[in-house]
Scaffold this active site. Sequence first.
Site, mmCIF file in Angstrom:
data_model
loop_
_atom_site.group_PDB
_atom_site.id
_atom_site.type_symbol
_atom_site.label_atom_id
_atom_site.label_comp_id
_atom_site.label_asym_id
_atom_site.label_seq_id
_atom_site.Cartn_x
_atom_site.Cartn_y
_atom_site.Cartn_z
ATOM 1 N N GLU A 154 6.372 6.386 -9.157
ATOM 2 C CA GLU A 154 5.004 5.958 -8.836
ATOM 3 C C GLU A 154 4.313 6.888 -7.846
ATOM 4 O OE1 GLU A 154 4.607 1.802 -7.887
ATOM 5 O OE2 GLU A 154 6.417 1.346 -9.002
ATOM 6 N N HIS A 193 1.586 1.232 -13.312
ATOM 7 C CA HIS A 193 2.397 0.079 -13.695
ATOM 8 C C HIS A 193 3.863 0.488 -13.589
ATOM 9 C CE1 HIS A 193 3.415 -3.713 -15.577
ATOM 10 N NE2 HIS A 193 4.292 -3.047 -16.322
ATOM 11 N N ASP A 212 -2.775 -3.753 -19.162
ATOM 12 C CA ASP A 212 -1.807 -2.652 -19.315
ATOM 13 C C ASP A 212 -1.855 -2.039 -20.722
ATOM 14 O OD1 ASP A 212 0.575 -4.638 -17.439
ATOM 15 O OD2 ASP A 212 -0.972 -3.255 -16.711
ATOM 16 N N ASN A 217 1.632 3.006 -2.582
ATOM 17 C CA ASN A 217 0.960 3.930 -3.519
ATOM 18 C C ASN A 217 -0.313 4.486 -2.899
ATOM 19 O OD1 ASN A 217 2.221 4.169 -6.364
ATOM 20 N ND2 ASN A 217 2.517 2.043 -5.799
ATOM 21 N N GLY A 273 0.770 -1.237 0.000
ATOM 22 C CA GLY A 273 0.000 0.000 0.000
ATOM 23 C C GLY A 273 0.801 1.287 0.000
ATOM 24 N N LEU A 317 -3.700 -6.820 -7.761
ATOM 25 C CA LEU A 317 -3.199 -7.916 -8.594
ATOM 26 C C LEU A 317 -4.286 -8.775 -9.219
ATOM 27 C CD1 LEU A 317 -0.108 -8.972 -6.441
ATOM 28 C CD2 LEU A 317 -0.189 -7.524 -8.504
ATOM 29 N N ASN A 354 -4.643 2.722 -13.474
ATOM 30 C CA ASN A 354 -3.693 1.752 -12.918
ATOM 31 C C ASN A 354 -2.295 2.345 -12.956
ATOM 32 O OD1 ASN A 354 -2.795 -0.913 -12.015
ATOM 33 N ND2 ASN A 354 -1.956 -1.148 -14.067
ATOM 34 N N ILE A 368 -9.251 -7.036 -13.714
ATOM 35 C CA ILE A 368 -10.527 -6.310 -13.646
ATOM 36 C C ILE A 368 -11.446 -6.899 -14.720
ATOM 37 C CG2 ILE A 368 -11.656 -4.073 -13.927
ATOM 38 C CD1 ILE A 368 -9.911 -4.323 -11.391
#
Length: 209
Positions: free
Chosen positions: A181, A110, A151, A14, A12, A91, A108, A94
């Site tokens: 990120e 990446h 992605d 991010n 977590g 992970l 998202n 979706i």
Amino acid sequence: MMKIAVLVSGGGTNLQAIIDAVREGKITDTEICLVLSNNKNAYALERAEKAGIPALSISPKEYDSRDKFNDAMLEAVRSSEAELVVLAGFLCVIPPKMVEAYPNRIINIHPSLIPSFCGTGYYGLKVHEAALERGVRVSGATVHFVDAGTDTGPIILQKAVEVLDGDTPKDLQLRIMEQAEWKILPEAIQLIVHGRVKTEGRRVIIAED
Ligand code: GRF
């Protein structure tokens, strides 16, 4: 005020960057209305609880089928009244029904410069192992809209990070998190919340402030 749901699976960091950005006013007019994890042990859930954010974990193991898990995940997001869904180290795939319910409203992060080192099988340290194995001199991170692929959605922001001689995958992962990120994910949220992100086909146009 835009409500956002953040989906997580792990540490977590991010999510924490988003929480901190809201607290510091780098993200405005935004409320994190839900943190949802597929992993009940995710430290991200503790971060949410410490920040007073509603946190929920639902595991595929609790459901008879992946489809029922997907329905439960979609229902949890719908009930939260979130207008933007942020995948922050999430992970699970979706499902199409969720992508359809939130067109260009799921983003998202990446840990590479898409289209390098992305797609099925490229997640976590595997991304950095592949970048080091290829010998790239620069890697980085990408925030993109989620579409039906893996992605493959329109790219919103990217930030390059230098690869240093002797880097291990963990070294590179941490540098990309710290330098890329944790910066571009909050920045992308702020841009979207304030209506500055438009798409033209696969391209994203970011309007001037
Ligand atoms: C990050 O490297 C992110 O790019 C990737 O998964 C990792 C999750 O980290 N998708 P955290 O859970 O946000 O700390």
